[in-house]
Scaffold this active site. Structure first.
Site, PDB file in Angstrom:
ATOM      1  N   SER A 193      43.326  36.734  41.043  1.00 57.38           N
ATOM      2  CA  SER A 193      43.132  37.517  42.258  1.00 57.38           C
ATOM      3  C   SER A 193      42.073  38.569  41.958  1.00 57.38           C
ATOM      4  CB  SER A 193      44.439  38.192  42.676  1.00 57.38           C
ATOM      5  OG  SER A 193      44.275  38.827  43.932  1.00 57.38           O
ATOM      6  N   GLU A 194      41.064  38.693  42.836  1.00 59.48           N
ATOM      7  CA  GLU A 194      39.885  39.479  42.467  1.00 59.48           C
ATOM      8  C   GLU A 194      40.166  40.971  42.307  1.00 59.48           C
ATOM      9  OE1 GLU A 194      40.161  37.293  44.973  1.00 59.48           O
ATOM     10  OE2 GLU A 194      38.888  37.823  46.680  1.00 59.48           O
ATOM     11  N   ASN A 195      41.319  41.445  42.778  1.00 64.29           N
ATOM     12  CA  ASN A 195      41.648  42.849  42.543  1.00 64.29           C
ATOM     13  C   ASN A 195      42.187  43.106  41.137  1.00 64.29           C
ATOM     14  OD1 ASN A 195      43.832  41.311  43.631  1.00 64.29           O
ATOM     15  ND2 ASN A 195      45.012  43.170  43.952  1.00 64.29           N
TER      16      ASN A 195
END
Lengths: 225, 214
Positions: free
Chosen positions: B48-50
């Protein structure tokens, strides 16, 4: 003796002036320094440039600053998470400027600022509208965009714990932009759940070393969400 | 009843095509459905890019943690073996080609693999791009999960995109409710079609020439 601890958020923002560029950590609600955002409101500072991934949610954090008309310009990747947010209203009324930056480029521009890198070439956004007006260069057969560093006068960061020198650990996905922003501002202010004695944090687990942190405010667990 | 895969059938089909051991980012929107269909006998690590690797399913009631959310800001869990990291690392991972696959939604894909999925120039709302451009450029494989035609019945697979591009020549494969297609050197190549679909019908709903896979 090093003393970075400030008695409250307002005191920790001393020197924040009109027109300042402020980096504000957070992704969604995770990792947003809500107490420091409220304190920015209380300083009365205006015409701010805010750098954040989002434009705030539920009227809190960055959204509260925008709603109060303090933000002249926002540099972010995804400002429109809610259909009727303060950002959307101000944007439609022409009262806030938007610089839209791909999410990874946003983080890397701050990393460059903190690392003494004057710019970098990336394939991201090449051939798209977001590269318009930027210097392009073909490298290894691909078009690349020159991106410049992005630096703040202040960085406002939420972390889980600091020690007295300002070493930081974060909590889960609330880490997000915090460690990068902490490197990229003249004054980095950190809001933490707890400040512990030096030596109480495992040095192997420190995410942000103390050299990047200038001021610490303890706001308790979770902060005012 | 109309022909074609349902969204869940399509998600299951894509999940079956992801090899064991791949590191994968599932884009916001339709592709998040794929997570519900990952084969239990394979270890597929979700990014997940966060700042998360090893993302697990959503938590049970009352177990949500406000600091543990996915890129769509929904509560999730972390699997044993998962890790957290900051945003610059997360996108270094993406741009550096360390993710095997990203599956994204799209408004349009061109026969040359151009992707348009970030704005339709609707002046009623300000634009947002998020990590779409980074993901489309960086992942080793870029697959698209989308409806084959618009609500008005117009093709989304086109000769050249009308909407602003997210990335040029980025897409490798497209999964729609009607077919699975690769972007080949000379345009769209049909790998598979939904039951009952003919090539002629598919061509009528596609804005660029089609070839059958050899």
């Amino acid at each position: 003796m090093i003393d970075k601890l400030y008695p409250n958020a307002a005191a920790a923002l001393e020197g924040l002036r009109d027109g300042a560029t402020v980096l504000i950590s957070g992704f969604g609600d995770a990792g947003v320094p809500f107490a420091l955002c409220l304190a920015v409101l209380e300083t009365g500072a205006r015409d701010l440039t805010v750098v954040a991934n989002n434009a705030g949610f539920a009227g809190k954090g960055v959204a509260a600053l925008i709603d109060a008309g303090r933000v002249a310009r926002i540099i972010c990747s995804f400002p429109r998470s809610e259909p009727d947010s303060p950002f959307v209203r101000q944007y439609k009324a022409g009262r806030i400027a938007l610089e839209l930056v791909p999410q990874g480029t946003l983080g890397e521009r701050m990393r460059a600022a903190g690392a003494g890198i004057a710019g970098f070439y990336t394939r991201v956004s090449a051939g798209t509208r977001l590269a318009e007006g930027k210097e392009m260069r073909e490298i290894d057969g691909h078009q690349h965009v020159l991106e410049r560093p992005l630096r703040g006068d202040f960085a406002l960061v939420r972390a889980e714990k600091a020690d007295r020198w300002g070493n930081l650990v974060f909590r889960k996905a609330a880490r997000n932009f915090g460690p990068v922003m902490a490197t990229a501002a003249d004054i980095t202010v950190v809001e933490v759940a707890e400040c512990v004695e030096n030596g109480a944090l495992d040095p192997e687990a420190v995410v942000t070393p103390s050299v990047y942190v200038d001021r610490i405010v303890v706001t308790g667990p979770g902060g005012p969400r | 009843m109309s022909k074609g895969f349902t969204r869940d059938q399509l998600a299951a089909r894509i999940a079956r095509d992801i090899p064991d051991g791949w590191y994968v980012n599932l884009g916001i929107g339709l592709p998040t459905l794929i997570a519900n269909h990952l084969p239990p006998d394979r270890e597929i690590v979700l990014h997940s890019e966060n700042g998360i690797l090893g993302m697990g399913p959503k938590p049970g009631d009352n177990a949500a943690d406000l600091d543990l959310i996915n890129a769509g800001k929904q509560p999730i869990t972390l699997l044993p073996g998962g890790a957290f990291f900051h945003h610059a690392d997360s996108f270094a991972m993406i741009r550096g080609g360390h993710l095997d696959l990203v599956v994204l939604g799209a408004f349009e894909v061109s026969a040359g693999g151009d992707l348009a999925n970030w704005t339709v120039d609707d002046n009623s709302m300000p634009p947002g791009v998020g990590g779409a451009m980074d993901l489309a450029v960086g992942a080793k494989h870029v697959w698209i999960m989308m409806e084959h035609v618009t609500k008005k019945g117009e093709p989304r697979l086109v000769e050249s995109c009308r909407y602003p591009l997210t990335a040029a020549r980025a897409v490798h494969r497209i999964y729609t409710d009607l077919a699975v297609l690769d972007v080949g050197a000379d345009g769209f190549v049909v790998r598979d079609m939904a039951p009952g679909m003919s090539l002629g019908e598919l061509e009528a709903k596609t804005g660029a020439p089609l070839r059958r896979a050899a």
